[in-house]
Write a protein that holds these residues in place. Sequence first.
Motif, PDB file in Angstrom:
ATOM      1  N   ILE A 106     -75.616  18.281 -18.804  1.00 45.32           N
ATOM      2  CA  ILE A 106     -74.391  18.677 -19.588  1.00 45.32           C
ATOM      3  C   ILE A 106     -74.904  19.255 -20.402  1.00 45.32           C
ATOM      4  O   ILE A 106     -76.049  19.732 -20.487  1.00 45.32           O
ATOM      5  CB  ILE A 106     -74.254  16.900 -20.568  1.00 45.32           C
ATOM      6  CG1 ILE A 106     -73.123  17.480 -21.178  1.00 45.32           C
ATOM      7  CG2 ILE A 106     -75.365  16.905 -21.488  1.00 45.32           C
ATOM      8  CD1 ILE A 106     -71.921  16.080 -21.294  1.00 45.32           C
ATOM      9  N   ASN A 107     -73.348  20.336 -20.238  1.00 44.83           N
ATOM     10  CA  ASN A 107     -74.313  21.823 -21.326  1.00 44.83           C
ATOM     11  C   ASN A 107     -73.960  21.352 -22.793  1.00 44.83           C
ATOM     12  O   ASN A 107     -73.266  20.638 -23.038  1.00 44.83           O
ATOM     13  CB  ASN A 107     -73.062  22.751 -20.038  1.00 44.83           C
ATOM     14  CG  ASN A 107     -71.508  22.767 -20.835  1.00 44.83           C
ATOM     15  OD1 ASN A 107     -71.201  22.115 -22.149  1.00 44.83           O
ATOM     16  ND2 ASN A 107     -70.588  23.280 -19.949  1.00 44.83           N
ATOM     17  N   ARG A 108     -74.585  22.525 -23.436  1.00 41.41           N
ATOM     18  CA  ARG A 108     -74.464  22.448 -25.179  1.00 41.41           C
ATOM     19  C   ARG A 108     -72.601  22.524 -25.797  1.00 41.41           C
ATOM     20  O   ARG A 108     -73.003  21.524 -26.839  1.00 41.41           O
ATOM     21  CB  ARG A 108     -75.082  23.639 -25.185  1.00 41.41           C
ATOM     22  CG  ARG A 108     -74.763  23.490 -27.185  1.00 41.41           C
ATOM     23  CD  ARG A 108     -76.063  25.121 -27.413  1.00 41.41           C
ATOM     24  NE  ARG A 108     -77.525  24.853 -27.359  1.00 41.41           N
ATOM     25  CZ  ARG A 108     -77.911  25.612 -27.234  1.00 41.41           C
ATOM     26  NH1 ARG A 108     -77.824  26.282 -28.084  1.00 41.41           N
ATOM     27  NH2 ARG A 108     -79.146  25.909 -26.894  1.00 41.41           N
ATOM     28  N   LYS A 109     -71.833  22.594 -24.868  1.00 38.31           N
ATOM     29  CA  LYS A 109     -70.026  22.661 -25.035  1.00 38.31           C
ATOM     30  C   LYS A 109     -70.035  21.043 -25.354  1.00 38.31           C
ATOM     31  O   LYS A 109     -69.364  20.725 -26.875  1.00 38.31           O
ATOM     32  CB  LYS A 109     -69.497  23.484 -25.008  1.00 38.31           C
ATOM     33  CG  LYS A 109     -67.892  23.611 -25.132  1.00 38.31           C
ATOM     34  CD  LYS A 109     -67.142  24.428 -24.772  1.00 38.31           C
ATOM     35  CE  LYS A 109     -65.853  24.707 -25.353  1.00 38.31           C
ATOM     36  NZ  LYS A 109     -65.039  25.991 -24.251  1.00 38.31           N
ATOM     37  N   GLU A 110     -70.110  20.777 -24.132  1.00 37.31           N
ATOM     38  CA  GLU A 110     -69.702  19.242 -23.474  1.00 37.31           C
ATOM     39  C   GLU A 110     -70.645  18.198 -24.754  1.00 37.31           C
ATOM     40  O   GLU A 110     -70.191  17.196 -25.222  1.00 37.31           O
ATOM     41  CB  GLU A 110     -69.950  19.875 -22.487  1.00 37.31           C
ATOM     42  CG  GLU A 110     -68.865  19.332 -21.293  1.00 37.31           C
ATOM     43  CD  GLU A 110     -69.311  18.915 -20.118  1.00 37.31           C
ATOM     44  OE1 GLU A 110     -68.352  18.790 -19.406  1.00 37.31           O
ATOM     45  OE2 GLU A 110     -70.418  19.084 -19.654  1.00 37.31           O
ATOM     46  N   ALA A 111     -72.173  18.396 -25.253  1.00 35.30           N
ATOM     47  CA  ALA A 111     -72.846  17.603 -25.304  1.00 35.30           C
ATOM     48  C   ALA A 111     -72.706  18.054 -27.357  1.00 35.30           C
ATOM     49  O   ALA A 111     -72.276  16.932 -27.572  1.00 35.30           O
ATOM     50  CB  ALA A 111     -74.225  18.177 -25.496  1.00 35.30           C
ATOM     51  N   ARG A 112     -71.998  19.027 -27.914  1.00 39.88           N
ATOM     52  CA  ARG A 112     -71.359  18.646 -29.132  1.00 39.88           C
ATOM     53  C   ARG A 112     -70.339  18.080 -28.931  1.00 39.88           C
ATOM     54  O   ARG A 112     -70.024  17.674 -30.190  1.00 39.88           O
ATOM     55  CB  ARG A 112     -71.721  20.328 -29.261  1.00 39.88           C
ATOM     56  CG  ARG A 112     -71.247  21.256 -30.688  1.00 39.88           C
ATOM     57  CD  ARG A 112     -71.103  22.359 -30.888  1.00 39.88           C
ATOM     58  NE  ARG A 112     -72.050  22.676 -30.851  1.00 39.88           N
ATOM     59  CZ  ARG A 112     -72.392  24.429 -30.081  1.00 39.88           C
ATOM     60  NH1 ARG A 112     -71.345  24.384 -29.643  1.00 39.88           N
ATOM     61  NH2 ARG A 112     -73.475  25.253 -30.152  1.00 39.88           N
ATOM     62  N   ALA A 113     -68.541  18.216 -28.534  1.00 40.48           N
ATOM     63  CA  ALA A 113     -68.050  17.962 -28.448  1.00 40.48           C
ATOM     64  C   ALA A 113     -68.504  16.166 -28.294  1.00 40.48           C
ATOM     65  O   ALA A 113     -67.661  15.873 -29.339  1.00 40.48           O
ATOM     66  CB  ALA A 113     -67.123  18.249 -27.219  1.00 40.48           C
ATOM     67  N   ALA A 114     -69.128  15.714 -27.110  1.00 42.54           N
ATOM     68  CA  ALA A 114     -69.315  14.433 -26.821  1.00 42.54           C
ATOM     69  C   ALA A 114     -70.226  14.049 -28.652  1.00 42.54           C
ATOM     70  O   ALA A 114     -69.302  13.007 -28.872  1.00 42.54           O
ATOM     71  CB  ALA A 114     -70.072  14.339 -26.166  1.00 42.54           C
ATOM     72  N   PHE A 115     -70.713  14.425 -28.716  1.00 47.82           N
ATOM     73  CA  PHE A 115     -71.363  13.714 -30.558  1.00 47.82           C
ATOM     74  C   PHE A 115     -70.559  14.387 -31.949  1.00 47.82           C
ATOM     75  O   PHE A 115     -70.347  12.850 -31.972  1.00 47.82           O
ATOM     76  CB  PHE A 115     -72.711  15.557 -31.032  1.00 47.82           C
ATOM     77  CG  PHE A 115     -73.593  14.347 -32.340  1.00 47.82           C
ATOM     78  CD1 PHE A 115     -74.340  13.867 -31.632  1.00 47.82           C
ATOM     79  CD2 PHE A 115     -73.023  15.120 -32.706  1.00 47.82           C
ATOM     80  CE1 PHE A 115     -75.025  13.339 -33.572  1.00 47.82           C
ATOM     81  CE2 PHE A 115     -73.359  14.798 -34.552  1.00 47.82           C
ATOM     82  CZ  PHE A 115     -75.109  13.827 -34.632  1.00 47.82           C
ATOM     83  N   ASP A 116     -70.054  15.021 -31.565  1.00 47.96           N
ATOM     84  CA  ASP A 116     -68.567  14.788 -32.502  1.00 47.96           C
ATOM     85  C   ASP A 116     -67.558  14.482 -32.619  1.00 47.96           C
ATOM     86  O   ASP A 116     -66.923  13.622 -33.271  1.00 47.96           O
ATOM     87  CB  ASP A 116     -68.032  16.834 -32.581  1.00 47.96           C
ATOM     88  CG  ASP A 116     -69.157  17.812 -33.141  1.00 47.96           C
ATOM     89  OD1 ASP A 116     -70.226  17.176 -32.803  1.00 47.96           O
ATOM     90  OD2 ASP A 116     -68.702  19.066 -33.325  1.00 47.96           O
ATOM     91  N   GLY A 117     -67.558  14.105 -31.106  1.00 43.16           N
ATOM     92  CA  GLY A 117     -66.012  12.945 -30.757  1.00 43.16           C
ATOM     93  C   GLY A 117     -66.163  11.898 -31.592  1.00 43.16           C
ATOM     94  O   GLY A 117     -66.377  11.219 -32.031  1.00 43.16           O
ATOM     95  N   ALA A 118     -67.879  11.012 -31.145  1.00 45.45           N
ATOM     96  CA  ALA A 118     -68.232   9.897 -31.499  1.00 45.45           C
ATOM     97  C   ALA A 118     -68.766   9.583 -32.593  1.00 45.45           C
ATOM     98  O   ALA A 118     -68.497   8.869 -33.071  1.00 45.45           O
ATOM     99  CB  ALA A 118     -69.761  10.006 -30.526  1.00 45.45           C
ATOM    100  N   LEU A 119     -68.860  10.967 -33.096  1.00 40.45           N
ATOM    101  CA  LEU A 119     -68.668   9.877 -35.092  1.00 40.45           C
ATOM    102  C   LEU A 119     -67.036  10.893 -35.736  1.00 40.45           C
ATOM    103  O   LEU A 119     -67.663  10.196 -36.374  1.00 40.45           O
ATOM    104  CB  LEU A 119     -69.495  12.135 -35.455  1.00 40.45           C
ATOM    105  CG  LEU A 119     -70.328  11.805 -36.785  1.00 40.45           C
ATOM    106  CD1 LEU A 119     -71.169  10.697 -37.696  1.00 40.45           C
ATOM    107  CD2 LEU A 119     -70.603  12.656 -37.371  1.00 40.45           C
ATOM    108  N   SER A 120     -66.885  11.232 -35.021  1.00 36.14           N
ATOM    109  CA  SER A 120     -65.353  11.462 -35.786  1.00 36.14           C
ATOM    110  C   SER A 120     -64.607   9.957 -35.655  1.00 36.14           C
ATOM    111  O   SER A 120     -64.220   8.914 -36.376  1.00 36.14           O
ATOM    112  CB  SER A 120     -64.314  12.502 -34.907  1.00 36.14           C
ATOM    113  OG  SER A 120     -64.827  13.744 -35.093  1.00 36.14           O
TER     114      SER A 120
END
Length: 214
Positions: A106-120
């Motif tokens: 998974i690319n870095r942009k998707e990984a960051r979006a997934a992490f931020d989405g889960a945390l949100s």
Amino acid sequence: MSRMAQAHLFDARSGNKSSLDLEGPRFGTEPNEHVIHRAVVAELDNRRAYTAHTKGRSDVRGSGAKLYRQKGTGRARAGDAQSPTRYGGGTWGGPKTKPARYGKRINRKEARAAFDGALSAKAADGEVYVVDSLAFEKPSTKQAKELLGNMGVQGPVLVVLTEDDANAALSFRNLPKVTVTGPREYGVYELLRAREVVFSRAAYSKLAGNREEG
């Protein structure tokens, strides 16, 4: 306009409870289930040891010469001793250790979006806690258990601490349903596994001030 997400702010020394506004993209990202799923699959795949490895015919010991002549012996035709059809021969089609270039990615942009989405999502559901004055003079599992009880945390709990919280880490790690981790040592999978996420004030500051965390 949507209401700003808040964390439960707890003072470990006085026991006072209040709220902390969670600002920034870390806590205001719309969760994308597809991206979050991809991130979890990639994280779990990268943790696999891939130790299963079978030996092919080129890996087993034995002569590559034909065992006996093709005709005239009264036996079935046979090749060399490394054949997959013979006892002790190589395995055909068995599992191999995963090469480094394979696996889920998974690319870095998707990984960051997934992490931020889960945390949100955790923040929106009121499952994020920040602890002030988290000072343990010495490791104490009893003190850690009382602290979580006073906070009203039920678990499973993900406790995020910094290196300065060494005594606290030793105190929390023996409790059931509690996972202790550092600021850069957890991902989407740990966030989804936990019912509540508890940050020390220092760990929260690192998270809120650094988007490269995820």
